[in-house]
Structure formats: C-alpha cells, structure tokens
Design a protein around this motif. Sequence first.
Motif, PDB file in Angstrom:
ATOM      1  N   ALA A   1      -4.306  -0.691  12.228  1.00 45.62           N
ATOM      2  CA  ALA A   1      -4.576   0.016  10.972  1.00 45.62           C
ATOM      3  C   ALA A   1      -3.522  -0.329   9.920  1.00 45.62           C
ATOM      4  N   ALA A   2      -2.265  -0.463  10.351  1.00 49.83           N
ATOM      5  CA  ALA A   2      -1.199  -0.819   9.413  1.00 49.83           C
ATOM      6  C   ALA A   2      -1.455  -2.193   8.797  1.00 49.83           C
ATOM      7  N   VAL A   3      -1.904  -3.121   9.628  1.00 54.15           N
ATOM      8  CA  VAL A   3      -2.230  -4.467   9.146  1.00 54.15           C
ATOM      9  C   VAL A   3      -3.400  -4.414   8.164  1.00 54.15           C
ATOM     10  N   GLN A   4      -4.419  -3.631   8.497  1.00 53.47           N
ATOM     11  CA  GLN A   4      -5.586  -3.543   7.623  1.00 53.47           C
ATOM     12  C   GLN A   4      -5.238  -2.935   6.268  1.00 53.47           C
TER      13      GLN A   4
ATOM     14  N   GLY B   1      -8.543   3.004  10.710  1.00 51.75           N
ATOM     15  CA  GLY B   1      -8.405   1.777   9.948  1.00 51.75           C
ATOM     16  C   GLY B   1      -9.287   1.777   8.714  1.00 51.75           C
ATOM     17  N   VAL B   2      -9.305   0.640   8.028  1.00 49.16           N
ATOM     18  CA  VAL B   2     -10.091   0.528   6.793  1.00 49.16           C
ATOM     19  C   VAL B   2     -10.972  -0.717   6.818  1.00 49.16           C
ATOM     20  N   ALA B   3     -11.352  -1.159   8.000  1.00 52.49           N
ATOM     21  CA  ALA B   3     -12.164  -2.375   8.108  1.00 52.49           C
ATOM     22  C   ALA B   3     -13.484  -2.210   7.361  1.00 52.49           C
ATOM     23  N   ASP B   4     -13.921  -3.284   6.751  1.00 51.92           N
ATOM     24  CA  ASP B   4     -15.196  -3.272   6.029  1.00 51.92           C
ATOM     25  C   ASP B   4     -16.372  -3.288   7.000  1.00 51.92           C
TER      26      ASP B   4
ATOM     27  N   GLN C   1      -3.608  -6.027  -0.686  1.00 60.41           N
ATOM     28  CA  GLN C   1      -3.548  -7.371  -1.267  1.00 60.41           C
ATOM     29  C   GLN C   1      -4.935  -7.917  -1.592  1.00 60.41           C
ATOM     30  N   GLY C   2      -5.946  -7.049  -1.507  1.00 62.78           N
ATOM     31  CA  GLY C   2      -7.298  -7.468  -1.853  1.00 62.78           C
ATOM     32  C   GLY C   2      -7.999  -8.295  -0.801  1.00 62.78           C
ATOM     33  N   VAL C   3      -7.480  -8.235   0.434  1.00 68.65           N
ATOM     34  CA  VAL C   3      -8.072  -8.993   1.543  1.00 68.65           C
ATOM     35  C   VAL C   3      -8.973  -8.077   2.372  1.00 68.65           C
ATOM     36  N   LYS C   4     -10.196  -8.516   2.605  1.00 68.69           N
ATOM     37  CA  LYS C   4     -11.152  -7.751   3.396  1.00 68.69           C
ATOM     38  C   LYS C   4     -10.851  -7.904   4.882  1.00 68.69           C
ATOM     39  N   THR C   5     -11.265  -6.889   5.685  1.00 64.33           N
ATOM     40  CA  THR C   5     -11.008  -6.957   7.127  1.00 64.33           C
ATOM     41  C   THR C   5     -12.261  -6.628   7.932  1.00 64.33           C
ATOM     42  N   ILE C   6     -12.330  -7.211   9.114  1.00 61.69           N
ATOM     43  CA  ILE C   6     -13.411  -6.964  10.065  1.00 61.69           C
ATOM     44  C   ILE C   6     -12.786  -6.627  11.413  1.00 61.69           C
ATOM     45  N   ASP C   7     -13.238  -5.531  12.017  1.00 60.70           N
ATOM     46  CA  ASP C   7     -12.841  -5.212  13.393  1.00 60.70           C
ATOM     47  C   ASP C   7     -13.721  -6.010  14.337  1.00 60.70           C
TER      48      ASP C   7
END
Length: 359
Positions: free
Chosen positions: A108-111, A131-134, A117-123
């Motif tokens: 979650a800290a990484v996400q 977490g905040v994954a898209d 930084q405007g980078v999207k994430t996927i679990d």
Amino acid sequence: MRKGILSLTALATAAALSLTACGDDGDDSGGDAAKGKVGVILPDTASSARWENFDRPYLEQAFKTAGVESDIQNAEGSAQRFQTIADQMLTSGVTVLLVTGLDSNSAAAVQRKAQAQGVKTIDYDRLTLGGVADYYVSFNNVKVGEEMGTGLQKCLGDKGANIVYLNGAPSDNNATLFARGAHNVLDKVSAYKKVAEQPVPDWEAEKAATLFEQMWTEQHGKIDGVLAANDNLANAVISILKKNQRAGKVPVTGQDATVQGLQNILDGTQCMSVHKPTKQEADAAVKLAVALIKGEKGATTATEHDPVGKRDVPSVLLSPVGITKENIKRVIDDGAVKTADLCKGAYAAKCKAAGITAQ
C-alpha cells in the motif's frame, strides 16, 4: 472524378484511423497508442515455483506481444527490496506498476507513492488491503479454497475424519480467502472434525513441516486429512507423513499444480492440486496495463471488496480448476507444465499409466 476519388480516399483514411483509435478486442498488440513502460514486482521465489517459472515468462511474452516495454523484478521475500525496486522503477519513469505484495502495508505504501507521482497501479494475484490499486487481477480465491475442500472431501469420503489446516501466510489476503473457501465445503460435513489449524508464516515449507510435525505429535498421529494451502506446503506435510510411514494414507491437498505437486499426485501421496491457468492471469493483467497507458477504462468482470480500504476494486477474477490423477493432463494441455519435466525418470511409467504421453 478526381475530387470524388480523393473524397473516398479521405473517408477510408478516416475510417482506418477511427478503427485504430478504438482498438480491436481481438488484438492485444496495443497499437501505436500503447506507449509506456510497466514495472512488475513479483514477491519471492520461496512461496511457490510459479512466480519465476510461470508468471515471469508469461508476463514477458504478453508485454512483448502488446509492444509495451516492461521491467520485471522479484523482491525475493524482502519488503525492503520491494520498496527499493519500486523506487527505482518510479525514478525510471514507469507509467504503470503491477505488483504482487509481500504484505499489504508495504504494498500500500508503494501504491500511494506511485499515485502521488501520477503512476497507475494494478494488484496482481494478491489484493493489497488498504491500497489504491486501479485494478485487481487474480483467480476467484474463495473458489480456489472450495476446490481444495471438495478435493479433500472426495479423497476422504463422508466417514468420520480428523482434519488439520495449514493455511498460507497471514500477511497474504489470498490465504484468508483460500481458508474461507475450504471451510465453506468441509464445515458442512458433520463427520469431519477440525483438530488443528495454523497459518504458515511467509508460506515457507520448512515452517510448514515444523508446524505439521507439532500437530502430528499433539494429535498422537490421529490425523486423517490435511488441507494444505499450496503444493509447497503439501510437500512439507508429505515429508513428515513419510517419516511416520503414513504417506499416501493421509490425503493432502495442494495448489498451483507445480511439477512437484503433480508428481506427488502421480505417486499417490497428494490427493489433489488446483490449477490456475497463469497465462490467462498474465494476459488479463497486461490488457489492463495497456488500457491504463492509453488512458482508457479496462474491461473487468467483477469487483473485490477491500475491507480495510472500504472500497470495491474493479477486478478480473478467473476460474480455477481442481486437479487429480484423472485430469492431470489438463495442466499439460494448457501449457503450464511440460511433459518432459513432469514425466522424467521414474515418472515416465506413472505418466503413461495416467494417460500422459510424450509431446
């Protein structure tokens, strides 16, 4: 006449551009619009052989086919290394991060750093709680547990039985879902009695062997079935059963359909495993990554609830397949395991007896 030809040409060009922009569901190439870089962080090499043997090559191939640059690294079981890899990837300018977290806190800290930084994430495979994954891509993990429970029930029958559970790592949300699914099935059988249940820290086989040996001693060997959450843990259990001359007499479940697990099934020391066609999972993840790069909405099939983040994460949840000696060939047909690896040495005759022929 020339004006008409030019008009038709212009229309055809516009139509072609329109099709290119809209994309084609049957084309995973991503086209010229899919310009970006995806960072992938896999969790370890100890919990399962799948991460390096299956996921990495399938993801590499899928990204190559999509024409998308990728950087795939393994955290080797270290949350610190996970963080370091993520920082390096963010610095290098990745557009999307696809992560399989070691634990929800570090993932979650990484996400959140990526999001800032405007980078999207996927679990990938494991949901990051809080977490905040898209998006989230995995198998229906409750169903995975239900497949294990159903498999153990078939091997035990409905007679009275003492059952022990060796669940996965408590830091892995999937392990919770596997256990829930197994209990959904086994708790309904009144003849079964749960006599012990323990999570295995970090999914480590050595810890699983120690825990099971303690269970065996405490129960004076009166254990009739073992719900082991993956093939690695199952193999650890089998080693203790062999030491007590009970291998093959006490059914043991597994998961991941690894070469070791399938060979144990051929030996008769493991009751079943669960095949999760990893190529499907990798392909689904890459399609979502390409959609994020393009700024488009990815196609999902479900949502997965995050009780910590109190949100429903758009998800692709795939279907697992229970594997026994009767349908073991399915894993080979799906390309997950090579005949040469499974059927080498003493297993050549056992493969032949199971209807598996050289390819």
